[in-house]
Design a protein around this motif. Structure first.
Motif, mmCIF file in Angstrom:
data_model
loop_
_atom_site.group_PDB
_atom_site.id
_atom_site.type_symbol
_atom_site.label_atom_id
_atom_site.label_comp_id
_atom_site.label_asym_id
_atom_site.label_seq_id
_atom_site.Cartn_x
_atom_site.Cartn_y
_atom_site.Cartn_z
ATOM 1 N N GLY A 192 0.816 -1.214 0.000
ATOM 2 C CA GLY A 192 0.000 0.000 0.000
ATOM 3 C C GLY A 192 0.847 1.259 0.000
ATOM 4 O O GLY A 192 0.549 2.226 -0.694
ATOM 5 N N ILE A 218 -7.315 4.313 -4.068
ATOM 6 C CA ILE A 218 -7.993 3.465 -3.099
ATOM 7 C C ILE A 218 -7.165 2.224 -2.788
ATOM 8 O O ILE A 218 -7.243 1.683 -1.683
ATOM 9 C CB ILE A 218 -9.414 3.101 -3.596
ATOM 10 C CG1 ILE A 218 -10.239 2.453 -2.488
ATOM 11 C CG2 ILE A 218 -9.346 2.182 -4.795
ATOM 12 C CD1 ILE A 218 -10.607 3.379 -1.382
ATOM 13 N N GLU A 219 -6.361 1.761 -3.752
ATOM 14 C CA GLU A 219 -5.518 0.594 -3.510
ATOM 15 C C GLU A 219 -4.500 0.865 -2.411
ATOM 16 O O GLU A 219 -4.168 -0.019 -1.635
ATOM 17 C CB GLU A 219 -4.787 0.168 -4.786
ATOM 18 C CG GLU A 219 -5.690 -0.334 -5.883
ATOM 19 C CD GLU A 219 -6.162 0.782 -6.793
ATOM 20 O OE1 GLU A 219 -5.734 1.949 -6.608
ATOM 21 O OE2 GLU A 219 -6.984 0.480 -7.677
ATOM 22 N N TRP A 257 -4.897 2.970 0.177
ATOM 23 C CA TRP A 257 -5.599 2.935 1.457
ATOM 24 C C TRP A 257 -5.966 1.511 1.842
ATOM 25 O O TRP A 257 -5.846 1.118 3.003
ATOM 26 C CB TRP A 257 -6.862 3.791 1.405
ATOM 27 C CG TRP A 257 -6.567 5.245 1.471
ATOM 28 C CD1 TRP A 257 -6.732 6.149 0.473
ATOM 29 C CD2 TRP A 257 -6.036 5.965 2.586
ATOM 30 N NE1 TRP A 257 -6.334 7.396 0.896
ATOM 31 C CE2 TRP A 257 -5.908 7.306 2.191
ATOM 32 C CE3 TRP A 257 -5.644 5.609 3.863
ATOM 33 C CZ2 TRP A 257 -5.421 8.290 3.034
ATOM 34 C CZ3 TRP A 257 -5.152 6.584 4.710
ATOM 35 C CH2 TRP A 257 -5.044 7.901 4.284
ATOM 36 N N ALA A 258 -6.425 0.733 0.865
ATOM 37 C CA ALA A 258 -6.813 -0.650 1.148
ATOM 38 C C ALA A 258 -5.616 -1.465 1.629
ATOM 39 O O ALA A 258 -5.737 -2.251 2.574
ATOM 40 C CB ALA A 258 -7.419 -1.293 -0.096
ATOM 41 N N GLY A 259 -4.470 -1.268 1.012
ATOM 42 C CA GLY A 259 -3.274 -2.001 1.425
ATOM 43 C C GLY A 259 -2.801 -1.609 2.811
ATOM 44 O O GLY A 259 -2.505 -2.474 3.641
ATOM 45 N N GLY A 309 -5.701 -2.501 5.417
ATOM 46 C CA GLY A 309 -5.796 -3.955 5.509
ATOM 47 C C GLY A 309 -4.587 -4.562 6.188
ATOM 48 O O GLY A 309 -4.704 -5.508 6.974
#
Length: 63
Positions: free
Chosen positions: A21, A42-43, A45-47, A50
């Protein structure tokens, strides 16, 4: 014993996700996008989120 193994695996996966991320967040295309529009991919933030969740669950499993 299996809870500790699962916890260690979650910690390792969480660290990998957080690094992934951050790499997306720090990429050249993301920096240009943030400079022009202020949006973060968004990838990224997701990484990072998560990864933090996986690390937290892993630490609780290891205890």
């Amino acid at each position: 014993m299996t809870n500790k193994v699962i916890g260690l695996v979650l910690i390792i996966i969480g660290i990998a996700l957080a690094i992934w991320g951050y790499n997306i967040y720090d990429s050249a295309s993301a920096q240009i996008g943030r400079a022009l529009s202020g949006d973060t991919p968004i990838e990224a933030w997701a990484g990072m989120v998560g990864g933090a969740i996986c690390i937290a669950i892993g630490v609780l499993r290891v205890k």
